[in-house]
Every structure is written in structure tokens, then in C-alpha cells.
Design a protein around this motif. Structure first.
Motif, PDB file in Angstrom:
ATOM      1  N   ILE A  44       4.891  11.223   1.942  1.00  0.00           N
ATOM      2  CA  ILE A  44       5.949  10.791   2.838  1.00  0.00           C
ATOM      3  C   ILE A  44       5.536   9.519   3.576  1.00  0.00           C
ATOM      4  O   ILE A  44       6.303   8.558   3.678  1.00  0.00           O
ATOM      5  N   ILE A  45       4.319   9.512   4.079  1.00  0.00           N
ATOM      6  CA  ILE A  45       3.820   8.355   4.832  1.00  0.00           C
ATOM      7  C   ILE A  45       3.766   7.115   3.950  1.00  0.00           C
ATOM      8  O   ILE A  45       4.165   6.021   4.343  1.00  0.00           O
ATOM      9  N   GLN A  46       3.284   7.268   2.740  1.00  0.00           N
ATOM     10  CA  GLN A  46       3.196   6.137   1.816  1.00  0.00           C
ATOM     11  C   GLN A  46       4.577   5.570   1.512  1.00  0.00           C
ATOM     12  O   GLN A  46       4.771   4.358   1.501  1.00  0.00           O
ATOM     13  N   ASN A  47       5.534   6.459   1.293  1.00  0.00           N
ATOM     14  CA  ASN A  47       6.880   6.008   0.949  1.00  0.00           C
ATOM     15  C   ASN A  47       7.648   5.461   2.136  1.00  0.00           C
ATOM     16  O   ASN A  47       8.716   4.862   1.963  1.00  0.00           O
ATOM     17  N   ALA A  48       7.121   5.661   3.337  1.00  0.00           N
ATOM     18  CA  ALA A  48       7.852   5.288   4.546  1.00  0.00           C
ATOM     19  C   ALA A  48       7.743   3.815   4.911  1.00  0.00           C
ATOM     20  O   ALA A  48       8.477   3.352   5.771  1.00  0.00           O
ATOM     21  N   GLN A  49       6.867   3.057   4.269  1.00  0.00           N
ATOM     22  CA  GLN A  49       6.606   1.703   4.726  1.00  0.00           C
ATOM     23  C   GLN A  49       7.802   0.737   4.638  1.00  0.00           C
ATOM     24  O   GLN A  49       8.054   0.012   5.593  1.00  0.00           O
ATOM     25  N   PRO A  50       8.534   0.667   3.550  1.00  0.00           N
ATOM     26  CA  PRO A  50       9.612  -0.318   3.491  1.00  0.00           C
ATOM     27  C   PRO A  50      10.707  -0.083   4.526  1.00  0.00           C
ATOM     28  O   PRO A  50      11.265  -1.033   5.066  1.00  0.00           O
ATOM     29  N   LEU A  51      11.046   1.150   4.821  1.00  0.00           N
ATOM     30  CA  LEU A  51      12.092   1.437   5.786  1.00  0.00           C
ATOM     31  C   LEU A  51      11.703   0.974   7.177  1.00  0.00           C
ATOM     32  O   LEU A  51      12.529   0.530   7.964  1.00  0.00           O
ATOM     33  N   VAL A  66       6.980   9.196  12.400  1.00  0.00           N
ATOM     34  CA  VAL A  66       6.236  10.400  12.773  1.00  0.00           C
ATOM     35  C   VAL A  66       6.456  11.434  11.686  1.00  0.00           C
ATOM     36  O   VAL A  66       7.588  11.683  11.279  1.00  0.00           O
ATOM     37  N   VAL A  67       5.392  12.002  11.173  1.00  0.00           N
ATOM     38  CA  VAL A  67       5.490  13.094  10.209  1.00  0.00           C
ATOM     39  C   VAL A  67       4.988  14.347  10.899  1.00  0.00           C
ATOM     40  O   VAL A  67       3.841  14.419  11.313  1.00  0.00           O
ATOM     41  N   THR A  68       5.852  15.315  11.034  1.00  0.00           N
ATOM     42  CA  THR A  68       5.498  16.520  11.777  1.00  0.00           C
ATOM     43  C   THR A  68       4.729  17.507  10.910  1.00  0.00           C
ATOM     44  O   THR A  68       4.768  17.438   9.683  1.00  0.00           O
ATOM     45  N   THR A  69       4.070  18.432  11.573  1.00  0.00           N
ATOM     46  CA  THR A  69       3.312  19.431  10.825  1.00  0.00           C
ATOM     47  C   THR A  69       4.227  20.471  10.193  1.00  0.00           C
ATOM     48  O   THR A  69       3.911  21.022   9.147  1.00  0.00           O
ATOM     49  N   ASP A  70       5.356  20.758  10.848  1.00  0.00           N
ATOM     50  CA  ASP A  70       6.322  21.708  10.302  1.00  0.00           C
ATOM     51  C   ASP A  70       7.684  21.465  10.939  1.00  0.00           C
ATOM     52  O   ASP A  70       7.828  20.598  11.806  1.00  0.00           O
TER      53      ASP A  70
END
Length: 289
Positions: A44-51, A66-70
Motif C-alpha cells: 500500500i505504501i509503495q503504491n501510494a506515492q503518485p497520489l 497514513v496506513v493503519t494497523t487495522d
């Protein structure tokens, strides 16, 4: 789910010390957007860069992902104002709204011309489950308890309608994420499991799951797609800018990571069907959230 433009640095939600007071009122200079942990966090983090770049430019301020734990931690972060924008799953949005009225959905993903998608139940190709009724007496893998397409929909609109009740006819096993469900079924640790059909197709395309090792058993009714939400107390001009940033998003490379063709306007009423689905399963929204 492309959340790329939001990521200046990977942030784990529990580490966020920021509160609503740090948001500098209703027009903060920094916006925090949370993305659902329905796949591996590093992916998710890797794919989040362009946005991140798109939103930073469109909104004229720093945007942080922010990527949450759950799912629960994401709901609580939105409730207490630790994030301003959140890409909820349909049911996790319903749970969040039940705890915090000051959350509003403003955009929904559109796939194949429709703001809906489906849940799928898959089975291990060499396992004992050949048809839906065969799950009786076996464990069934699901994702997060607050997941729409990896828990609520498979249980309520597929299994329950076949007369199969969790913990009576089959054992409910929560394994966390959609990709974890697929791996659990592929490996045979559970003979069947439920997850999002678009995520399942993505896992097949990427070669993470081998098509010959799993079979399709059943599909749910259409589910309202993931809503993009924001805090209602943001300044009106900022709220409009956020709406425009998503509703005007046309870049296929960005949209592909959300597994959608674009975004359309939405309202809270579109998710009433999930409130009814929760009622069918006798789920207490306040207790779950």
C-alpha cells in the motif's frame, strides 16, 4: 488502491500523536489521509506515492499518507480528528459513522461504469469444498471483522442466504487482510474464504495467487464501493478542493491502484444497504466499532 501522493514517509497510525488541536483549525496546512490496511502495508505504501504528488499539488499543501494497523484504529483516528481524509471500506465507513457524525462521504469508486463491486468466496482446488454447501463443518477464512467484502458480505449475502450460519455450521476464522485470506485458502489452511473480487483478480494478475490452486464458489450481490470521506468541520473551500481533487482524477495510473475507473459523488444514504446487512447478521454497530 493508490494512495501514493500521500506518503511523505510511512506512518503507522498508532504512532500518530497528533490530535484535532494540531490540525490548526478547519484549514490545516497539512492533511493526513488514511488508507485501509486491506493488503500488505508495504504494498500500500509503495503504491501510494503518485497520489501524494497529485493531492499535494491540487490542494496546495502537504499531504501525508497514513496506513493503519487495522480497521478499528482507522475508525478511531477519524473519530478523534487525527486524520482529515480517509478511504474507508463500505462497512468500516458505516461503523465509523455510527461513532462520529462529523464524517462525510463525498466520492465513491466507479468500476465498469458502476459504483459497486462484489465479494467472492473461493475454495482450495484440491480441498473438500466443491460447492457452497460443502463449507458445513469446515473453517472459513475472512479478513478483518469490519471488512465489507471479506467478512460482512460473504457471511450475510452468500452464506446466510444458503442457510449457513457462522459458528453453527462453519467456523469463522479472521486472518486480517484480503491477500491473507487468499493465501490461507491457496495453502489449504482453510478450505474456503471470502474476499473482495477486485482484490482477488489483482492477486491473480500479479501472480501472488495461482489460478490453478483456487476455484470460484459464489459471488455476493453488488456492494456499494469504497467511499472517500473527510471531516465535516473542514473549511468549506478546502472541502470543495478535496472533492474536486478526487472527482476530477483522470490519470489511469493513479486510478488503477484504487482498482477503479474514476470517482463519482456519493452520500451517506448509499450505505444504508450495509446497515440492513448488519441487521441481518445481528451485528451491534456500536459494539463492533
Amino acid at each position: 488502491m493508490n494512495r501514493r501522493s500521500l506518503l511523505a514517509a510511512p506512518l503507522l497510525l498508532p504512532a500518530l500523536a497528533a490530535t484535532r488541536a494540531h490540525a490548526q483549525g478547519q484549514n490545516p496546512s497539512r492533511l493526513r489521509m488514511a488508507l485501509l490496511p486491506d493488503e500488505n502495508a508495504s504494498t500500500i505504501i509503495q503504491n501510494a506515492q503518485p497520489l501524494r504528488a497529485h493531492l499535494t499539488q491540487a490542494l496546495g499543501r502537504e499531504v501525508q499518507v497514513v496506513v493503519t494497523t487495522d480497521y478499528s484504529s482507522m475508525i478511531e483516528a477519524m473519530r478523534f480528528g487525527r486524520i482529515e481524509i480517509a478511504y474507508f471500506g463500505p462497512f468500516s465507513y458505516v461503523l465509523a459513522k455510527s461513532r462520529a457524525e462529523g464524517i462525510e462521504p463525498f466520492a465513491v469508486g466507479v468500476e465498469r461504469g458502476s459504483p459497486t463491486y462484489r465479494s467472492i468466496i473461493i475454495a482450495n482446488a484440491e480441498g473438500p469444498v466443491k460447492k457452497l454447501e460443502d463449507v458445513r463443518g469446515h473453517p472459513v477464512a475472512f479478513g478483518d471483522q469490519a471488512s465489507t467484502s471479506s467478512h460482512l458480505a460473504p457471511r450475510a449475502t452468500i452464506l446466510a442466504r444458503t442457510g449457513l450460519v457462522g459458528e453453527r455450521d462453519y467456523r469463522v476464522v479472521h486472518v486480517g487482510t484480503h491477500d491473507a485470506v487468499a493465501r490461507t485458502v491457496e495453502s489449504g489452511r482453510a478450505p474456503a474464504g471470502g474476499l473482495s473480487e477486485p482484490i482477488f483478480q489483482t492477486l491473480l494478475t500479479r501472480g501472488i495467487i495461482k489460478r490453478e490452486r483456487v476455484v470460484d464458489i459464489a459471488f455476493s450481490d453488488p456492494i456499494p464501493n469504497y467511499p472517500m470521506t473527510m471531516q465535516s468541520n473542514l473549511a468549506p473551500e478546502l472541502k470543495q478542493a478535496i472533492r474536486d481533487a478526487f472527482l476530477n482524477l483522470r490519470d489511469p495510473a493513479l486510478l488503477r491502484n484504487f482498482r477503479v475507473e474514476g470517482f463519482a459523488p456519493t452520500t451517506d444514504a448509499a450505505y444504508d444497504v450495509l446497515r440492513e446487512t448488519a441487521r441481518i447478521l445481528n451485528l451491534d454497530l456500536g459494539r463492533m466499532s
